[in-house]
Design a protein around this motif. Sequence first.
Motif, PDB file in Angstrom:
ATOM      1  N   ILE A 133       0.767  -1.260   0.004  1.00  0.00           N
ATOM      2  CA  ILE A 133      -0.049  -0.018  -0.007  1.00  0.00           C
ATOM      3  C   ILE A 133       0.830   1.381  -0.090  1.00  0.00           C
ATOM      4  N   ILE A 134       1.779   1.206   1.039  1.00  0.00           N
ATOM      5  CA  ILE A 134       2.752   2.389   1.041  1.00  0.00           C
ATOM      6  C   ILE A 134       3.386   2.427  -0.536  1.00  0.00           C
ATOM      7  N   TYR A 135       3.748   1.429  -1.142  1.00  0.00           N
ATOM      8  CA  TYR A 135       4.780   1.687  -2.340  1.00  0.00           C
ATOM      9  C   TYR A 135       3.820   2.074  -3.518  1.00  0.00           C
ATOM     10  N   HIS A 136       2.509   1.699  -3.442  1.00  0.00           N
ATOM     11  CA  HIS A 136       1.735   2.085  -4.650  1.00  0.00           C
ATOM     12  C   HIS A 136       1.273   3.434  -4.318  1.00  0.00           C
ATOM     13  N   LYS A 137       1.127   3.895  -3.104  1.00  0.00           N
ATOM     14  CA  LYS A 137       0.927   5.559  -2.958  1.00  0.00           C
ATOM     15  C   LYS A 137       2.336   6.276  -3.041  1.00  0.00           C
ATOM     16  N   ASP A 138       3.271   5.753  -2.992  1.00  0.00           N
ATOM     17  CA  ASP A 138       4.550   6.347  -3.275  1.00  0.00           C
ATOM     18  C   ASP A 138       4.818   6.365  -4.899  1.00  0.00           C
ATOM     19  N   LYS A 139       4.353   5.541  -5.480  1.00  0.00           N
ATOM     20  CA  LYS A 139       4.392   5.754  -7.028  1.00  0.00           C
ATOM     21  C   LYS A 139       3.493   6.803  -7.639  1.00  0.00           C
ATOM     22  N   PHE A 140       2.430   6.685  -7.171  1.00  0.00           N
ATOM     23  CA  PHE A 140       1.185   7.989  -7.459  1.00  0.00           C
ATOM     24  C   PHE A 140       2.001   9.219  -7.028  1.00  0.00           C
ATOM     25  N   ASP A 141       2.421   9.182  -5.985  1.00  0.00           N
ATOM     26  CA  ASP A 141       3.036  10.649  -5.199  1.00  0.00           C
ATOM     27  C   ASP A 141       4.360  11.114  -6.142  1.00  0.00           C
ATOM     28  N   ARG A 142       4.990  10.141  -6.607  1.00  0.00           N
ATOM     29  CA  ARG A 142       6.443  10.483  -7.574  1.00  0.00           C
ATOM     30  C   ARG A 142       5.752  11.076  -9.017  1.00  0.00           C
ATOM     31  N   GLY A 143       4.363  11.006  -9.105  1.00  0.00           N
ATOM     32  CA  GLY A 143       3.835  11.555 -10.223  1.00  0.00           C
ATOM     33  C   GLY A 143       3.530  10.771 -11.501  1.00  0.00           C
ATOM     34  N   TYR A 144       3.569   9.664 -11.316  1.00  0.00           N
ATOM     35  CA  TYR A 144       3.450   8.425 -12.398  1.00  0.00           C
ATOM     36  C   TYR A 144       1.922   8.594 -12.498  1.00  0.00           C
ATOM     37  N   GLU A 145       1.445   8.431 -13.661  1.00  0.00           N
ATOM     38  CA  GLU A 145      -0.170   8.496 -14.039  1.00  0.00           C
ATOM     39  C   GLU A 145      -0.955   7.143 -14.203  1.00  0.00           C
ATOM     40  N   LYS A 146       0.011   6.249 -14.645  1.00  0.00           N
ATOM     41  CA  LYS A 146      -0.403   4.848 -14.771  1.00  0.00           C
ATOM     42  C   LYS A 146       0.729   4.035 -14.385  1.00  0.00           C
ATOM     43  N   LEU A 147       0.216   2.786 -13.742  1.00  0.00           N
ATOM     44  CA  LEU A 147       1.222   1.889 -13.120  1.00  0.00           C
ATOM     45  C   LEU A 147       0.895   0.576 -13.950  1.00  0.00           C
ATOM     46  N   ILE A 148       1.997  -0.034 -13.868  1.00  0.00           N
ATOM     47  CA  ILE A 148       1.874  -1.527 -14.697  1.00  0.00           C
ATOM     48  C   ILE A 148       2.588  -2.317 -13.951  1.00  0.00           C
ATOM     49  N   ASN A 149       2.061  -3.409 -13.242  1.00  0.00           N
ATOM     50  CA  ASN A 149       2.813  -4.387 -12.666  1.00  0.00           C
ATOM     51  C   ASN A 149       2.702  -5.770 -13.303  1.00  0.00           C
ATOM     52  N   ILE A 150       3.771  -6.496 -13.199  1.00  0.00           N
ATOM     53  CA  ILE A 150       4.000  -7.810 -13.808  1.00  0.00           C
ATOM     54  C   ILE A 150       4.310  -8.701 -12.441  1.00  0.00           C
ATOM     55  N   TRP A 151       3.376  -9.412 -12.179  1.00  0.00           N
ATOM     56  CA  TRP A 151       3.350 -10.337 -11.122  1.00  0.00           C
ATOM     57  C   TRP A 151       3.341 -11.891 -11.606  1.00  0.00           C
ATOM     58  N   GLY A 152       3.713 -12.690 -10.638  1.00  0.00           N
ATOM     59  CA  GLY A 152       3.479 -14.163 -10.760  1.00  0.00           C
ATOM     60  C   GLY A 152       2.149 -14.545 -10.841  1.00  0.00           C
ATOM     61  N   ALA A 153       1.607 -15.463 -11.412  1.00  0.00           N
ATOM     62  CA  ALA A 153      -0.003 -15.997 -11.293  1.00  0.00           C
ATOM     63  C   ALA A 153      -0.430 -16.295  -9.924  1.00  0.00           C
ATOM     64  N   ASP A 154       0.559 -16.623  -9.015  1.00  0.00           N
ATOM     65  CA  ASP A 154       0.152 -16.752  -7.649  1.00  0.00           C
ATOM     66  C   ASP A 154      -0.406 -15.806  -6.960  1.00  0.00           C
TER      67      ASP A 154
END
Length: 532
Positions: free
Chosen positions: A302-323
């Motif tokens: 949660i902290i990390y994703h808030k930090d991403k938006f706070d840094r000015g990124y408008e779209k986030l793409i995450n590549i995660w394992g299927a699990d």
Amino acid sequence: MQTKIKKIIEGILERTIVLEKPKDRNLGHFSTPIAFSLAKELRKSPMIIAEDLAKQFDNVPTFTKVESVKGFLNFTLSDHFLNEEVSQVLHDEENFAKGEHDNNKKQKILLEYVSANPTGPLHIGHARGAILGDTLCRVGRYLGYDITSEYYINDAGSQMDLLGLSIYLAGREHILKVDVEYPQSYYRGEYLLPIAQLCVDQLGIHCLEDVTHLKEMALIGKDEVMKIIIKDLSDLGVQFDQFVSEKSLYDKWESTKEVLEQSKQLYTKEGKLWLASTQAGDDADRVVVRENGVPTYLAGDIIYHKDKFDRGYEKLINIWGADHHGYIPRVKAAVQFLGNDPKNLEVILSQMVALLKGGEPYKMSKRAGNVILMSDITEQIGSDALRFVFLTKKTDTHLEFDLDILKNQDSSNPIFYINYAHARVNQLFKKANKSLHDLIDTPLTTQNEDAQYLIYEALLLHDVLNEAFTKNDMQKITDYLHSLASLTHKFYNSYKIVGVEEEDQYLKILSLVAMSIRVGLKLLGITAKKEM
């Protein structure tokens, strides 16, 4: 090219259309079902509507033929248009297939992938997400998108404690030569031994005599494992713009919690702090702070994703394992509660990989302990073959491949097959003792339908790249390159090229084909071979 043609057609019809590539090349280069969508509005049959629409394209120089076929409007490009396109492309390879810049491409995108725990070398499953992420980044940037790649270092929590313990136990067994009783869960593999020795060198031999130095050993281990990970990724052609430490973000937990409290989506129950993620579609509420006051792994995300938006990124793409499939709703819920649009978080799931060798399951690596090391496979077949095969299927499907096939020097090996097409073109130029400079202004007047079709296919690269990026499906690029190589080999085997009247035209067309293959492979992280 398809994008350009679509704009031309829409400008004439003054309507938005769907433009398709017919499966039967005899039906033309492009087709649209626009007449079917207009049938209800105009109260006419699609066949009559298509015939009327076709007349609007009389004397349009882009097309040599526009006709109605069973209600579809089919378009055949003119030689003049194709000739102009080829000449423009061959004069400017650097910008070939990039397309136009538009406002949508100004959006700041953060692409996070791999993000494996820094507890051991990457295994072959990690390679799939790494290759997809790197290729997605390459293609997106080539098309003009503003993309930053990031690796999230999971250096907080119990896995770090376990790393320190595993190094300690490996050191006691192999350096102190004492009997060790290993716990049920621990990290294993030869990579731990040099790390244990480094701990001794930096901390002294006493660090292996009791458990008082486990945290220091874990920190040393994390740094050394990250060096291994970065090297293995580099050997695969994967590099990141930046790295973010999970541990460094926990200082922001209190400020993050305040924002969540303001949204009234936190509550206390059974001594724990819960996120009311069911309010945003999750199947259960989730604990974010344990009874002992320690934030959970979810809190870190949660902290990390808030930090991403706070840094000015408008779209986030995450590549995660299927699990991690079940993890998506709770993270999206947190993004929403933090005041951001969850639609701006896109998660791509990467399925498992199964390796065969000679038709039999591939054996685990002794160095790794209990996994197949990514570095072992890269060393065996090379980064080009590994990158290509991992992109031949969408990541949401299981992938199985045989290492021995990727060592074959024949058409059964797809990367060999494509490279051979590129090398053949270069060989033809050598045989003719000519260069592209000699032919670049040669007019294309050939009536050879196969040659004309090669032009058309080679000019489709931008459309393939654009669709691959917007759909996160790099398989479209590998399929396209394999198909283009197949057409090239077929043309080579069907027609004499050097020493015929149309030699210069054929060579010019094949140079365009080679350019499409070369640029396409480059965006997959592969350098096309000039000789084979």
